[in-house]
Design an enzyme around this catalytic site. Sequence first.
Site, PDB file in Angstrom:
ATOM      1  N   HIS A   1       0.863  -1.184   0.000  1.00  0.00           N
ATOM      2  CA  HIS A   1       0.000   0.000   0.000  1.00  0.00           C
ATOM      3  C   HIS A   1       0.897   1.231   0.000  1.00  0.00           C
ATOM      4  CE1 HIS A   1      -3.115   2.870   0.925  1.00  0.00           C
ATOM      5  NE2 HIS A   1      -4.033   1.912   0.863  1.00  0.00           N
TER       6      HIS A   1
ATOM      7  N   ARG B   1      -6.872  10.100  -0.459  1.00  0.00           N
ATOM      8  CA  ARG B   1      -6.711  10.528  -1.843  1.00  0.00           C
ATOM      9  C   ARG B   1      -8.052  10.562  -2.567  1.00  0.00           C
ATOM     10  NH1 ARG B   1      -3.239   6.199  -3.677  1.00  0.00           N
ATOM     11  NH2 ARG B   1      -3.540   5.237  -1.653  1.00  0.00           N
TER      12      ARG B   1
END
Length: 598
Positions: free
Chosen positions: A233, A249
Site C-alpha cells: 500500500h 486521496r
Amino acid sequence: MQTFNADLAIIGAGGAGLRAAIAAAEANPQLKIALISKVYPMRSHTVAAEGGSAAVTQDHDSFDFHFHDTVAGGDWLCEQDVVDQFVQSCPREMTQLEQWGCPWSRKPDGSVNVRRFGGMKIERTWFAADKTGFHMLHTLFQTSLKYPQIQRFDEHFVLDILVDDGQARGLVAINMMEGTLVQIRANAVIMATGGAGRVYRYNTNGGIVTGDGMGMAFRHGVPLRDMEFVQYHPTGLPGSGILMTEGCRGEGGIMVNKDGYRYLQDYGMGPETPLGQPKNKYMELGPRDKVSQAFWHEWRAGRTISTPLGDVVYLDLRHLGEKKLKERLPFICELAQAYVGVDPVKEPIPIRPTAHYTMGGIETDQQCETRIKGLFAAGECSSVGLHGANRLGSNSLAELVVFGRIAGEHATQRSLESAPANASALDAQARDVEQRLHTLMKQEGTESWAKIRDEMGISMEEGCGIYRTTELMQKTLDKLAELKERFKRVKITDHSSVFNTDLLYTIELGHSLDVAQCMAHSAINRKESRGAHQRLDEGCTERDDVNFLKHTLAFYNPEGAPRLEYSDVKITKLPPAKRVYGGEADAQEKSDKEQANG
C-alpha cells in the site's frame, strides 16, 4: 479432550467468517454452526479497514465498468467469470448491510455517498467516514447474535483441520483461556482466517494475520495460488506501517516529493489536475501497485525525504480544510497525530509503501470450495480468482461479504448432503494433533521464535518487496530454508496453560514460514513483471502473456521447497491489453467513444 458436534465449522470471525455464519443460519435454521476465532470477533483484522467497500450505485456507473476496472487493475490475471459474479453481487450486499444497520455516509439529499478509489475510474466506494471496516464488522457481529444456532468459540486457536476419506470433517483447537483442547466435528469447514501480511517486517496488518488458514490447507494438499502477488500500500506511516487510507486521496489528497512536486505525473498517471477539479481525475488515484512502484523510483532518484524512520514522501491534505477533514477523515487525523505527531490540518503526513494485502491464497472454485470436499475458504485467505496480480482498493471489503455469503450457503448444502463421519478415525486424528502439540512443548532446542520471525520479515522485505531480482529472491529462499531448519530447534520456555503466547506464536510462525516459502518460490519462477510482481532482471521487466498468463499453484512438499504447477486464466470477455491510467486512459476513452459513434 472435549468433543463438540456441529454441522458446520467456520474458522475466523472477521467479515468473511461472520457473513458466512449468517448465510448458513439463514439457509437452514436447524443447522448447528461453530464459529471459532483466536480473538474476540470485534478484534478481527476487518476492523482495521478504513476506506470503503465497492458497489455500483450511480446512474453513470455500470457492472461492465466495475468489471473492466477490476480485470485491468489485476493485470489480466483475474478469473473473469468470478469478477462478473462479484460485481453483480456487490450492490445486494451493501444494501443488506444497510438494512442490518451499517451507517453508510450520505450526501445532503440522503442518498448513499461514494468516493473514488485507486484504479477505479468512477466513484463507487461506499464508506462510513474512515472507519468502514469497523462499522461493517460491528454490523455483522451484531446481526450474528440474532441466531442462537451460531455457537462462538472465542479465543480458541485452531491447531489443525480433520480430514477423513477425502472430506473435511472438523478441527482441533486449543482453548487459550484454559489451555485445554476441543475437537469440533462438522460435515463442512470454512476457512476465513485472513491474509499473511505479518511475514513482512513492516506491514499494515494486525498481529493475528499470520497465514494460519493458508498453512493448514497447504499442509493438507490444497495448493496456494498466485502467492507471488503481495500488495504494497503506497501510504503507510513510516516505522509502524499504520495505514493512511486510500480514502485520503479519494477525498482529494495529493502526494508530493521533497521538492513539493506531484511526481506521479511522471509515471503514467498524469497529467497534473489542478486542486478542486474532479477528484476522479487525480493522478494520486492510480492503482496501488503503480503508485508504490513510483515511490521506489523517486527514492532511487534521491527525491524522497530522509527521516529517522526511513525515506518518505508527503501526503498533503491541508487544502481540504479542517471541516472536511474532521467530518470525512477523523480517524486519519487521530492516527497521524498519535503515531507521527502530525496534524494533517496544518502539515503534510510522511508516508511510504508498506506490505498490505495477500492477493493469492487457498485455491477455491467459484463456490469457494477447495480441492478437499467440504473445505471452503473465503476472504483474504482464499484465492477465488478475483484480484489477479493486483487488488483494487475497496474490492476487499466487498469480497468478504460477497464470498462469505457464497461460502456459507454452499458449505451448508455440502454439510446437509454428507453421510455421517467415521468418529473413531476423527478421534485418532485428534489424538495425533494432541501428541504433536505435546512434542512441540517438550522440544529441547536453542532457537527463539521471535528471532526467527524477525529474520523472516527482514528477508521477505529485501527479496520479495516492490521490485525484485533473481539474486535477492534467491537470498530470501536460502534464508527461508535456513530458518525452517532452525525452526525445528525452537524452544518454548513458557509451559503454562493459560494464554500461552509463547506456544501460539511458535505455531503461527510455522505457518508463516510455509507461506513465505510459497511466496518466494512462486516469485522467482514467474519470469515476467505483472501487477505487484515487478522484476529488474534482464528479460523479465515486461508482462509476458505468451508464457505467464497463468496462475501459479504451490503444493506442499514434506521434503523441502513447495512444488509448483500452473493453470490457465479464464478469459470470458475482456482480452489482455495494456493497462492505462491518467491522460493515456482519457485519450483511449475518447477514441473508444468516437469509434462507437462511427
